[in-house]
Design an enzyme around this catalytic site. Structure first.
Site, PDB file in Angstrom:
ATOM      1  N   GLN A  15       0.815  -1.228   0.000  1.00 22.79           N
ATOM      2  CA  GLN A  15       0.000   0.000   0.000  1.00 22.79           C
ATOM      3  C   GLN A  15       0.848   1.277   0.000  1.00 22.79           C
ATOM      4  OE1 GLN A  15      -2.559   0.986   3.186  1.00 22.79           O
ATOM      5  NE2 GLN A  15      -1.136   0.370   4.806  1.00 22.79           N
ATOM      6  N   ILE A  16       1.967   1.297   0.694  1.00 26.50           N
ATOM      7  CA  ILE A  16       2.832   2.488   0.605  1.00 26.50           C
ATOM      8  C   ILE A  16       3.405   2.584  -0.811  1.00 26.50           C
ATOM      9  CG2 ILE A  16       4.954   3.599   1.424  1.00 26.50           C
ATOM     10  CD1 ILE A  16       4.372   2.465   4.193  1.00 26.50           C
ATOM     11  N   ASP A 159       6.950  11.233  11.313  1.00 26.50           N
ATOM     12  CA  ASP A 159       6.809  11.726  12.694  1.00 26.50           C
ATOM     13  C   ASP A 159       7.058  13.239  12.731  1.00 26.50           C
ATOM     14  OD1 ASP A 159       6.742   8.895  13.727  1.00 26.50           O
ATOM     15  OD2 ASP A 159       8.731   8.922  12.835  1.00 26.50           O
ATOM     16  N   HIS A 187      12.206   5.475  15.339  1.00 27.56           N
ATOM     17  CA  HIS A 187      10.836   5.578  14.817  1.00 27.56           C
ATOM     18  C   HIS A 187       9.986   4.543  15.558  1.00 27.56           C
ATOM     19  CE1 HIS A 187       7.322   5.669  12.321  1.00 27.56           C
ATOM     20  NE2 HIS A 187       7.453   4.384  12.073  1.00 27.56           N
TER      21      HIS A 187
HETATM   22  P1  NAX Z   1       2.058  -3.788   2.882  1.00 28.25           P
HETATM   23  O1  NAX Z   1       1.891  -5.046   3.648  1.00 28.25           O
HETATM   24  O2  NAX Z   1       0.897  -3.179   2.174  1.00 28.25           O
HETATM   25  O3  NAX Z   1       3.195  -3.998   1.789  1.00 28.25           O
HETATM   26  C1  NAX Z   1       4.414  -4.595   2.060  1.00 28.25           C
HETATM   27  C2  NAX Z   1       4.948  -5.162   0.775  1.00 28.25           C
HETATM   28  O4  NAX Z   1       6.268  -5.640   1.037  1.00 28.25           O
HETATM   29  C3  NAX Z   1       4.126  -6.337   0.244  1.00 28.25           C
HETATM   30  O5  NAX Z   1       3.857  -6.151  -1.143  1.00 28.25           O
HETATM   31  C4  NAX Z   1       5.061  -7.529   0.478  1.00 28.25           C
HETATM   32  O6  NAX Z   1       4.882  -8.557  -0.471  1.00 28.25           O
HETATM   33  C5  NAX Z   1       6.420  -6.847   0.355  1.00 28.25           C
HETATM   34  N1  NAX Z   1       7.545  -7.610   0.907  1.00 28.25           N
HETATM   35  C6  NAX Z   1       7.576  -8.404   2.017  1.00 28.25           C
HETATM   36  N2  NAX Z   1       8.792  -8.961   2.145  1.00 28.25           N
HETATM   37  C7  NAX Z   1       9.546  -8.511   1.114  1.00 28.25           C
HETATM   38  C8  NAX Z   1      10.881  -8.748   0.707  1.00 28.25           C
HETATM   39  N3  NAX Z   1      11.679  -9.588   1.382  1.00 28.25           N
HETATM   40  N4  NAX Z   1      11.338  -8.121  -0.410  1.00 28.25           N
HETATM   41  C9  NAX Z   1      10.529  -7.297  -1.115  1.00 28.25           C
HETATM   42  N5  NAX Z   1       9.246  -7.049  -0.776  1.00 28.25           N
HETATM   43  C10 NAX Z   1       8.757  -7.653   0.329  1.00 28.25           C
HETATM   44  O7  NAX Z   1       2.738  -2.753   3.905  1.00 28.25           O
HETATM   45  P2  NAX Z   1       2.826  -1.165   3.829  1.00 28.25           P
HETATM   46  O8  NAX Z   1       1.620  -0.585   4.447  1.00 28.25           O
HETATM   47  O9  NAX Z   1       3.181  -0.769   2.443  1.00 28.25           O
HETATM   48  O10 NAX Z   1       4.017  -0.870   4.864  1.00 28.25           O
HETATM   49  C11 NAX Z   1       5.348  -1.260   4.590  1.00 28.25           C
HETATM   50  C12 NAX Z   1       6.234  -1.029   5.800  1.00 28.25           C
HETATM   51  O11 NAX Z   1       6.283   0.342   6.160  1.00 28.25           O
HETATM   52  C13 NAX Z   1       5.785  -1.768   7.062  1.00 28.25           C
HETATM   53  O12 NAX Z   1       6.920  -2.379   7.648  1.00 28.25           O
HETATM   54  C14 NAX Z   1       5.280  -0.655   7.952  1.00 28.25           C
HETATM   55  O13 NAX Z   1       5.390  -0.988   9.323  1.00 28.25           O
HETATM   56  C15 NAX Z   1       6.214   0.456   7.569  1.00 28.25           C
HETATM   57  N6  NAX Z   1       5.829   1.827   7.941  1.00 28.25           N
HETATM   58  C16 NAX Z   1       6.820   2.690   8.309  1.00 28.25           C
HETATM   59  C17 NAX Z   1       6.583   4.007   8.619  1.00 28.25           C
HETATM   60  C18 NAX Z   1       7.690   4.933   9.002  1.00 28.25           C
HETATM   61  O14 NAX Z   1       7.380   6.084   9.342  1.00 28.25           O
HETATM   62  N7  NAX Z   1       8.970   4.549   9.009  1.00 28.25           N
HETATM   63  C19 NAX Z   1       5.198   4.531   8.617  1.00 28.25           C
HETATM   64  C20 NAX Z   1       4.254   3.728   7.795  1.00 28.25           C
HETATM   65  C21 NAX Z   1       4.436   2.241   7.879  1.00 28.25           C
HETATM   66  O15 NAX Z   1       3.794   1.776   9.039  1.00 28.25           O
END
Ligand code: NAX
Length: 326
Positions: A15-16, A159, A187
């Site tokens: 989703q991101i 943040d 974070h």
């Molecule tokens: P989603 O679950 O929608 O998407 C994650 C994607 O990563 C999926 O398409 C999955 O197949 C893929 N993926 C998993 N393992 C992988 C790998 N080894 N190599 C390549 N792709 C892989 O999550 P989303 O909402 O997009 O969030 C992604 C990450 O951002 C999460 O870890 C979330 O906790 C983190 N965030 C970090 C934030 C920050 O401020 N630093 C804020 C937003 C978010 O919570």
């Protein structure tokens, strides 16, 4: 027109990723004169969804988009890459302890660090978004020993943006009036959003609010904002996270404004007494594609205690994955 640069986004089918890729392709991240080749990396089961994203990118006919490549192989995904946004990570599953989460992600980010080390541009700029972002950035960096540790950063810009808006609302101003905000540390819920150094129309933000609001309202609101979004939306922050990632990379590549600064999780050189080598969020100014930690922020006893608490959490995270640090 400049030569295209390569930008790798991991977790590109998530989703991101969906909120991020179109803005990178539009020029929002690297400027209106910088063509990009997007390299989308995800895991094998997500490849079909990734093809759909590629089709939509093509259908936008972005003038700056010079190519789109999709892959499930990190070695291909990071080949010759100039900018990498590491978004894909393992989410916390039911019954998963914090340590299990750290380990599952350490496995992913150590592989990606090695692939970056072996295949990416030597000047690559890496931003880790996937959580736990600071420690994932540390693991990536430690597995890429041939690349300058300063090229690995973690995202606290979301943040930072949240904190700017909260103080603007409280003081009846807008974010345009707010400068010099800092998020210190991790974070996570131990992060410290600092109003002693932040300014509203040039005045110390702390002088415009009472201490009780700062301690009991502002700090927890910023720390817990991610959880509040999940509760309200039934899904974690996506568009705001993508926007913050664009902002982080744009500041790093194109520079910060005047005397203002931004918050970035960067390699600690021991500034402010923070343990060397941690990826810790500091106030940073950027110029000519490089960042420096601002050295003259005021630190009182209250700030010092908060900065040390979040440092301690990062030390514990680092120690929990010590065997994977390369
Ligand atoms: P989603 O679950 O929608 O998407 C994650 C994607 O990563 C999926 O398409 C999955 O197949 C893929 N993926 C998993 N393992 C992988 C790998 N080894 N190599 C390549 N792709 C892989 O999550 P989303 O909402 O997009 O969030 C992604 C990450 O951002 C999460 O870890 C979330 O906790 C983190 N965030 C970090 C934030 C920050 O401020 N630093 C804020 C937003 C978010 O919570």
């Amino acid at each position: 027109m400049k030569q295209p640069v390569r930008v790798t986004v991991t977790g590109a089918a998530g989703q991101i990723g969906y909120a991020l890729l179109f803005r990178i392709a539009s020029g929002a991240m690297l400027g209106d004169d910088q063509p990009v080749i997007l390299k989308l990396l995800d895991i094998t089961p997500a490849l079909e969804a990734l093809e759909g994203v590629r089709m939509e990118l093509e259908d936008c006919a972005f003038p700056l988009l010079a190519g789109v490549e999709c892959t499930d192989d990190p070695n291909t995904g990071f080949k010759d890459t100039d900018y990498a946004l590491l978004v894909g990570a393992r989410p916390r599953g039911p019954g998963m302890e914090r340590k299990d989460l750290l380990e599952a992600n350490a496995a992913i980010f150590s592989v990606q660090g090695k692939a970056i080390n072996d295949h990416a541009s030597r000047n690559i700029k890496v931003l880790v978004v996937g959580n736990p972002a600071n420690t994932n950035a540390l693991i990536t960096q430690r597995n890429a020993p041939d690349i300058d540790p300063r090229n690995f950063t973690a995202m606290t810009r979301l943040d930072h943006n949240r904190a700017m808006t909260q103080i603007a609302i409280k003081t009846g101003t807008t974010v345009n009036d707010v400068t010099n905000m800092t998020i210190w540390g991790n974070h996570s819920a131990t992060q410290y959003p600092d109003l002693f150094n932040a300014k509203v129309n040039g005045q110390a933000a702390i002088d415009l609010v009472d201490q009780a609001w700062f301690e009991e309202d502002f700090i927890p609101t910023v720390q817990q904002r991610g959880a509040a979004i999940i509760k309200a939306r039934g899904a974690s922050s996506a568009a705001s996270a993508a926007n913050a990632a664009i902002g982080h990379m744009r500041s790093w590549a194109l520079g910060t404004e005047g005397d203002d600064w931004v918050s970035m999780g960067v390699y600690s050189d021991g500034s402010y007494g923070i343990a060397e080598g941690l990826i810790y969020s500091f106030p940073c100014r950027c110029c000519n594609g490089d960042w420096v930690i601002v050295q003259d922020a005021d630190i009182n006893d209250f700030s010092r205690a908060k900065m040390q608490a979040t440092e301690q959490e990062l030390i514990e995270e680092r120690d929990a994955v010590a065997h994977l640090l390369g």
